[in-house]
Design a protein around this motif. Structure first.
Motif, mmCIF file in Angstrom:
data_model
loop_
_atom_site.group_PDB
_atom_site.id
_atom_site.type_symbol
_atom_site.label_atom_id
_atom_site.label_comp_id
_atom_site.label_asym_id
_atom_site.label_seq_id
_atom_site.Cartn_x
_atom_site.Cartn_y
_atom_site.Cartn_z
ATOM 1 N N CYS A 1 17.751 10.418 5.146
ATOM 2 C CA CYS A 1 19.110 9.734 6.075
ATOM 3 C C CYS A 1 18.869 9.243 7.268
ATOM 4 N N ASP A 2 17.633 9.401 8.304
ATOM 5 C CA ASP A 2 17.822 8.395 9.495
ATOM 6 C C ASP A 2 17.414 7.198 9.255
ATOM 7 N N THR B 1 18.406 5.438 6.540
ATOM 8 C CA THR B 1 19.758 4.791 5.726
ATOM 9 C C THR B 1 21.067 4.396 6.520
ATOM 10 N N GLU B 2 20.643 5.063 7.754
ATOM 11 C CA GLU B 2 21.912 5.077 8.490
ATOM 12 C C GLU B 2 21.295 3.496 9.621
ATOM 13 N N LYS B 3 20.113 3.833 10.537
ATOM 14 C CA LYS B 3 19.508 2.870 10.697
ATOM 15 C C LYS B 3 20.006 1.798 10.144
ATOM 16 N N LYS C 1 22.211 1.036 7.931
ATOM 17 C CA LYS C 1 23.636 0.765 8.404
ATOM 18 C C LYS C 1 24.132 0.020 9.012
ATOM 19 N N LYS D 1 27.588 10.983 4.148
ATOM 20 C CA LYS D 1 27.060 9.074 3.262
ATOM 21 C C LYS D 1 25.696 8.836 3.038
ATOM 22 N N PRO D 2 24.813 9.958 4.673
ATOM 23 C CA PRO D 2 23.464 8.909 4.868
ATOM 24 C C PRO D 2 22.414 9.092 3.049
#
Ligand code: SF4
Length: 446
Positions: free
Chosen positions: A216-217, A219-221, A223, A259-260
């Motif tokens: 999750c971390d 994919t957010e980064k 993005k 979303k992540p």
């Protein structure tokens, strides 16, 4: 946050015009909240509502394309956990690994296996979809040489470039520019540089995490670095872990709109033991992988996995159908038998298989019965004397036949008289009830 049906309803035109195929705007709103319909099915929705509903109407798993041209495959866009709720839409891609430590001859052999993997099943072309080019050597030059070989020998086949080195990625991806490759191997140590390479080559970024939290971390980064298209790997390799993580990812994406984790999943099934590898691949295909990576492409394994994938990704509410036509089996002449059946795929393939077994060349007419089997179609009025007569007349087949004789399935013997009434000059013969009676029936006439 996902919107409720009532919240969505407030933003719809409320005219109940039915253009979306739903009886009311409220029904449409409820389905949209469940992601069983898409917002563009309502042609009258305002721009303002579109913007507000964007999140609610966006697919919970981002649509992403792997490869280009005719062999490209779509991934993501799934909206449900279970196929009885709504069909699964984009069949899982199957990829085969080639290590850059392999000799050129060995790598070429795998590429040839992939190129010759295509089979035709129930009228659909099924194949291995991608090559997974792995930088096991750690040498960028070797990965580039492998990418060059693969892109030259199999230019239409999609590639997943696997490396943790941004420089090696850069060199290999040059051979797949504009071809929607995947760059797999972005991790916590190289994320920004790998994101840059993926963007530069318009590739999808493959995130390699060591757990769901880290995933999750990352994919957010990513993005945040401007990457939109990703495939995600939680790091699960054992069967139980794959089942657990893939289910968690799908559930979070489609039920919580989280979303992540709303990206296609890549699952690694590769094992030295091909049978075990098949079983892990089965798990990936059945449980939410968008790409399954294998170590090898043996034909027996392909056949099993292709069939499973095809069965899972068909709509359980729509019977599989064959196109209405008159099909030749063998090389029939003017005296060869002429049979008719319905266009339910299973019926067609069983009947045509038994005709092939008989070794008697035949013509097989397949009437569009909306995908129903013989008895069901007859009971539903889809396989009637009028329809059969009309199809035979319009086909013009009689000019190819010496004797105007049509063999009908034994289960609809009752139709023989009325077909003869409607097809002037034709003799109607009642064939066996079950398809497995066809070889003896046809041989006895030969
Ligand atoms: Fe309502 Fe739009 Fe459906 Fe018409 S098309 S019934 S306005 S949701």
């Amino acid at each position: 946050m996902a919107l409720t049906g009532v919240e969505i309803f407030k933003m719809l035109p409320k005219t109940n015009c039915k253009k979306c195929g739903q009886p009311t705007c409220l029904a449409f709103a409820m389905k949209l909240a469940q992601r069983q319909v898409s917002l563009d099915q309502c042609p009258d929705v305002s721009e303002e509502a579109k913007q507000k509903l964007g999140e609610a109407s966006a697919p919970p798993i981002r649509p992403t394309v792997l490869g280009s041209g005719e062999l490209a495959v779509k991934m993501g866009e799934e909206t449900v956990l279970f196929r009885h709720e709504k069909k699964f839409v984009n069949p899982c891609a199957i990829a085969v690994k080639i290590s850059d430590t392999a000799s050129e001859a060995d790598a070429s052999k795998v590429i040839d296996d992939v190129l010759s993997s295509e089979i035709d099943r129930v009228g659909q072309k099924l194949r291995i979809n991608a090559l997974f080019l792995s930088n096991d050597s750690g040498d960028g030059a070797k990965l580039e040489a492998l990418a060059k070989l693969a892109s030259t020998k199999a230019p239409a086949v999609a590639a997943i470039i696997s490396t943790t080195s941004p420089d090696a990625a850069d060199a290999a991806l040059k051979h797949y520019s504009g071809k929607n490759a995947v760059l797999y191997g972005a991790n916590k140590d190289n994320l920004e540089a790998m994101a840059g390479k993926a963007k530069a080559h318009k590739a999808t970024l493959g995130i390699a995490a060591t757990g769901l939290d880290e995933l999750c971390d990352l994919t957010e980064k990513a993005k945040g670095f401007g990457v939109a298209d990703m495939v995600i790997d939680s790091g699960a390799r054992r069967a139980g872990e794959i089942l657990r993580d893939n289910t968690y990812i799908r559930r979070s994406a489609v039920k919580k709109n989280f979303k992540p984790l709303g990206y296609p999943v890549i699952t690694f099934a590769g094992r030295d033991d091909s049978m075990l590898e098949s079983l892990i691949a089965v798990l990936g295909i059945a449980k939410y992988a968008s790409i399954v990576v294998l170590n090898s492409a043996e034909r027996w394994k392909n056949l099993a996995l292709f069939s499973l994938r095809q069965n899972i990704y068909t709509d359980p509410q729509v019977p599989m159908q064959v196109q209405q036509n008159i099909y030749k089996i063998g090389e029939p002449g003017p005296k060869s038998p002429f049979l008719i059946t319905t266009n339910f795929s299973l019926t067609y393939f069983i009947v045509s298989g038994e005709v092939e077994n008989s070794k008697v060349p035949c013509r097989l007419a397949v009437l569009d019965s909306e995908g129903l089997s013989v008895l069901t179609a007859w009971a539903a009025g889809k396989f009637t004397a009028s329809k059969i007569a009309q199809f035979i007349k319009e086909s013009g087949i009689e000019t190819e036949l010496e004797t105007k004789e049509l063999i009908i399935p034994g289960y609809v013997a009752i139709l023989s008289g009325s077909i003869e009434d409607k097809l002037e000059g034709w003799k109607i013969t009642v064939g066996p009830r079950e398809a497995n009676g066809l070889p003896a029936f046809l041989k006895a006439r030969a």
